[in-house]
Scaffold this motif. Structure first.
Motif, short mmCIF file in Angstrom:
data_model
loop_
_atom_site.label_atom_id
_atom_site.label_comp_id
_atom_site.label_asym_id
_atom_site.label_seq_id
_atom_site.Cartn_x
_atom_site.Cartn_y
_atom_site.Cartn_z
N GLU A 172 0.81 -1.21 0.00
CA GLU A 172 0.00 0.00 0.00
C GLU A 172 0.85 1.26 0.00
OE1 GLU A 172 -3.81 1.81 2.45
OE2 GLU A 172 -2.39 0.52 3.48
N ARG A 173 1.91 1.27 0.79
CA ARG A 173 2.74 2.46 0.89
C ARG A 173 3.92 2.44 -0.06
NH1 ARG A 173 2.94 1.80 7.30
NH2 ARG A 173 2.74 -0.33 6.56
N GLY A 174 4.00 1.44 -0.95
CA GLY A 174 5.08 1.34 -1.90
C GLY A 174 6.32 0.69 -1.30
N GLY A 175 7.24 0.27 -2.18
CA GLY A 175 8.51 -0.29 -1.74
C GLY A 175 8.44 -1.67 -1.15
N VAL A 176 7.45 -2.47 -1.55
CA VAL A 176 7.29 -3.77 -0.91
C VAL A 176 8.46 -4.70 -1.21
CG1 VAL A 176 5.91 -4.77 -2.78
CG2 VAL A 176 5.69 -5.66 -0.45
N PHE A 203 -2.91 -5.15 -1.96
CA PHE A 203 -2.66 -4.79 -3.36
C PHE A 203 -3.94 -4.31 -4.03
CE2 PHE A 203 -2.46 -5.98 -7.90
CZ PHE A 203 -1.39 -5.17 -8.28
N ARG A 204 -3.82 -3.23 -4.77
CA ARG A 204 -4.94 -2.69 -5.56
C ARG A 204 -4.52 -2.67 -7.02
NH1 ARG A 204 -7.84 1.07 -1.67
NH2 ARG A 204 -6.45 1.34 0.12
N ASP A 206 -4.20 -4.25 -11.12
CA ASP A 206 -4.01 -5.39 -12.02
C ASP A 206 -2.89 -6.28 -11.48
OD1 ASP A 206 -3.54 -7.18 -14.05
OD2 ASP A 206 -3.49 -5.67 -15.65
N ARG A 207 -3.24 -7.48 -11.08
CA ARG A 207 -2.26 -8.43 -10.50
C ARG A 207 -1.10 -8.72 -11.45
NH1 ARG A 207 0.84 -11.97 -9.38
NH2 ARG A 207 0.61 -13.72 -7.94
N SER A 208 -1.36 -8.72 -12.75
CA SER A 208 -0.31 -9.07 -13.71
C SER A 208 0.83 -8.07 -13.71
CB SER A 208 -0.90 -9.18 -15.12
OG SER A 208 -1.37 -7.91 -15.57
N LEU A 209 0.57 -6.83 -13.26
CA LEU A 209 1.61 -5.83 -13.23
C LEU A 209 2.71 -6.17 -12.23
CD1 LEU A 209 -0.53 -2.55 -13.42
CD2 LEU A 209 0.70 -3.70 -15.27
N LEU A 210 2.41 -7.05 -11.28
CA LEU A 210 3.41 -7.44 -10.29
C LEU A 210 4.33 -8.55 -10.79
CD1 LEU A 210 1.62 -7.57 -6.81
CD2 LEU A 210 3.33 -5.96 -7.59
N THR A 211 3.95 -9.22 -11.86
CA THR A 211 4.68 -10.41 -12.29
C THR A 211 6.18 -10.17 -12.49
OG1 THR A 211 2.70 -11.33 -13.30
CG2 THR A 211 4.81 -12.23 -14.03
N PRO A 212 6.61 -9.12 -13.20
CA PRO A 212 8.06 -8.91 -13.36
C PRO A 212 8.77 -8.72 -12.03
CG PRO A 212 6.82 -7.57 -14.92
CD PRO A 212 5.83 -8.12 -13.95
N GLY A 213 8.14 -8.00 -11.12
CA GLY A 213 8.75 -7.78 -9.81
C GLY A 213 8.86 -9.06 -9.02
N ILE A 214 7.83 -9.88 -9.06
CA ILE A 214 7.85 -11.16 -8.34
C ILE A 214 8.94 -12.06 -8.89
CG2 ILE A 214 6.55 -13.28 -7.95
CD1 ILE A 214 4.02 -11.56 -7.71
N GLU A 215 9.05 -12.12 -10.21
CA GLU A 215 10.07 -12.97 -10.82
C GLU A 215 11.47 -12.51 -10.44
OE1 GLU A 215 9.11 -12.74 -14.94
OE2 GLU A 215 7.52 -14.27 -14.83
N ASN A 232 -8.64 -5.74 0.89
CA ASN A 232 -10.01 -6.18 1.17
C ASN A 232 -10.13 -6.41 2.67
OD1 ASN A 232 -12.56 -7.24 1.26
ND2 ASN A 232 -12.16 -8.93 -0.14
N ASP A 233 -10.49 -5.38 3.39
CA ASP A 233 -10.56 -5.46 4.85
C ASP A 233 -11.72 -6.36 5.26
OD1 ASP A 233 -10.56 -5.12 7.55
OD2 ASP A 233 -11.00 -2.97 7.53
N PRO A 234 -11.43 -7.49 5.94
CA PRO A 234 -12.53 -8.39 6.35
C PRO A 234 -13.33 -7.88 7.52
CG PRO A 234 -10.44 -9.23 7.14
CD PRO A 234 -10.11 -8.03 6.29
N GLY A 235 -12.87 -6.79 8.18
CA GLY A 235 -13.63 -6.23 9.29
C GLY A 235 -13.20 -6.70 10.66
#
Length: 510
Positions: A172-176, A203-204, A206-215, A232-235
């Motif tokens: 959320e705050r970047g730099g993960v 994460f908010r 498109d999940r696919s945008l993380l793929t290069p970073g994850i790899e 997605n806060d479950p409460g």
């Protein structure tokens, strides 16, 4: 043999508590015996539970919630060491649910940390004798290199429980990725070998945008990313005041319910410097048409429809802070419903005596706000117990009936100085529009919540529709759910974990 999984983090407030609650509920639904555990917690949001010898003690609210998610009876073993900050660099030390004393950090580590470590090991051993799985939660960051030799919740827990480690970082705050890589590089080498994977949370997009970073991350560290949890806060209840606005800022909660502001009411909550158990307000914030506004002490309250003063870890100093900001004058001029909970109840009285015992200031008596004809005298003894009391509806709770369940955690005894309504089987105090009580969890009781909100809507001159209730909203959500029935925040947390985490890599696959 018991399997322990330590859910550690790159920082505070990254989602560890949600992951632990979700995993506990997931295993519980499979009838797999599971317990949560946090060796040392720092939080002023606590609940009353049983100690190992059957007496009443207190634990952090997250571990209470996680035990409920695991469908077990919460005991102090799930959180054997609790530190409750009280200002001026001091915290109250709670071991096995009982208050030991007030200490600064240096004194705690020098004189009490070894005792805390032994208590933590004892509690884990008792849990390990009873449950197949223990889902442990770390505290803050596991990479605090200045604390590694005395990091009870992370380093020591991983070692004496022989735990696998799941590392959590939020995006959320970047730099993960930098946070995860840095944390892995700074962990003690023996703990680094225990890390079986990482999670990215909040994460908010498109999940696919993380793929290069994850790899790139996996190639660099040889540690797999086992899931990406969407925002997605479950409460689940908040553990600490990190979730609240800074002291000089206002924040409003409960505004995403589809009710226009013209049809909603606002309940003002003063942002006490030493606020505690503010989770008491969460049941109100979940009601449609209700806004909870946390206000700096310098703010005006004439536009609010009601005021709730929450608990405080230091009644004396927070009373002085309220008066210094002239909040007491504004509250006395306010003509709507007012409720004080625990420390808030003490603040509403005429005076507080023996104040030097509770506060850091050498004063024997201070004046309260004076809206209730009661007096509080502090002693060294701390009162902790679950409560279940008949309610006599009066004041802001006119119309409430039946039995109220909750818990008490407080120092000091409050007595009436003149005749006054006693709404809870002779306890608490109420006038026509002001009520004070030591009962935490008060608004979790439907009869109390409805009676209070009826009085707030009536004072605001807004009709509260009888069909606009949270219960019906939940039923509507259930009817529209296609994949699984969502019954509670625990179930929502479990669904989040089930859908987005590689459970087989954690050794938790069915």
């Amino acid at each position: 043999m018991t399997h322990t999984l330590l859910v550690a983090g790159t920082a505070s407030h990254v989602g560890k508590s949600t992951v632990v609650a979700g995993l506990c509920r997931l295993l519980a639904t499979r009838d797999s015996p599971v317990a949560p555990y946090k060796a040392q917690n720092m939080s002023n949001n606590a609940r009353a539970v049983a100690t190992p010898d059957g007496e009443a003690g207190e634990v952090g609210i997250s571990q209470y919630t996680q035990a409920r998610a695991a469908r077990i009876r919460p005991t102090t073993d799930v959180n054997p060491v609790l530190l409750k900050p009280r200002g001026n660099g001091e915290s109250q030390l709670i071991i096995h649910g009982r208050a030991v004393g007030h200490y600064g950090a240096g004194e705690y580590y020098a004189e009490h940390w070894n005792r805390a470590r032994l208590a933590a090991r004892e509690s884990w051993k008792r849990l390990a004798d009873e449950y197949d799985h223990i889902i442990a939660e770390g505290a803050g960051s596991i990479a605090e290199i200045n604390l590694h030799h005395r990091d009870l919740a992370n380093v020591e827990t991983a070692r004496f429980t022989d735990a696998d480690i799941l590392l959590v970082g939020d995006i959320e705050r970047g730099g993960v990725f930098a946070s995860l890589v840095g944390t892995l590089s700074l962990m003690p080498s023996d703990l680094r070998k225990r890390v079986i994977g990482c999670l990215i949370t909040k994460f908010r997009g498109d999940r696919s945008l993380l793929t290069p970073g994850i790899e790139a991350f996996e190639e660099r560290t040889d540690v797999p990313i086992l899931g990406v949890l969407p925002y997605n806060d479950p409460g689940l209840p908040e553990e600490d005041s990190v979730s609240l606005p800074p002291r000089g800022e206002r924040a409003t909660f409960g505004a995403n319910d589809g009710v226009s502001d013209e049809r909603a009411v606002t309940i003002a909550v003063p942002r006490l410097p030493r606020i505690s158990n503010f989770t008491d307000l969460e049941p109100l914030a979940r009601e449609p048409g209700v806004r909870i506004a946390y206000l700096p002490l310098t703010n005006q309250i004439q536009n609010a429809d009601a005021v709730v003063i929450p608990g405080t870890k230091n009644t004396v100093d927070d009373c002085l802070a309220l008066c210094s900001a002239d909040f007491d004058d504004r509250l006395r001029a306010f003509d709507g419903p007012i409720v004080g909970l625990c420390g808030g109840y003490q603040l509403l009285g005429r005076r507080i005596t023996n104040a030097a015992v509770e506060g850091t200031r050498s004063v024997e008596e201070i004046e309260g706000i004076g809206l209730l004809p009661v007096e509080t005298r502090f002693t060294e003894e701390k009162h902790v117990e679950p409560v279940s009391r008949p309610i006599h509806g009066c004041g802001p709770l006119t119309g409430a009936s039946g039995v109220v369940d909750g818990y008490e955690i407080h120092m000091g005894e409050t007595v009436a100085l003149t005749a006054v309504d006693r709404p809870f089987d002779g306890m608490g105090a109420a006038t026509d529009r002001v009520l004070g009580t030591y009962v935490h969890g008060l608004f979790e009781n439907e009869t109390v919540r409805d009676a209070f909100l009826d009085s707030v809507f009536e004072h605001a001159g807004i009709e509260r529709s009888p069909t606009l209730t949270k219960r019906q909203t939940i039923e509507a959500e259930r009817e529209s759910e296609t994949e699984t029935e969502i019954e509670s925040p625990h179930d929502r947390a479990a669904a989040l974990v089930r859908k987005h985490v590689d459970l087989s890599a954690l050794g938790l696959a069915e």
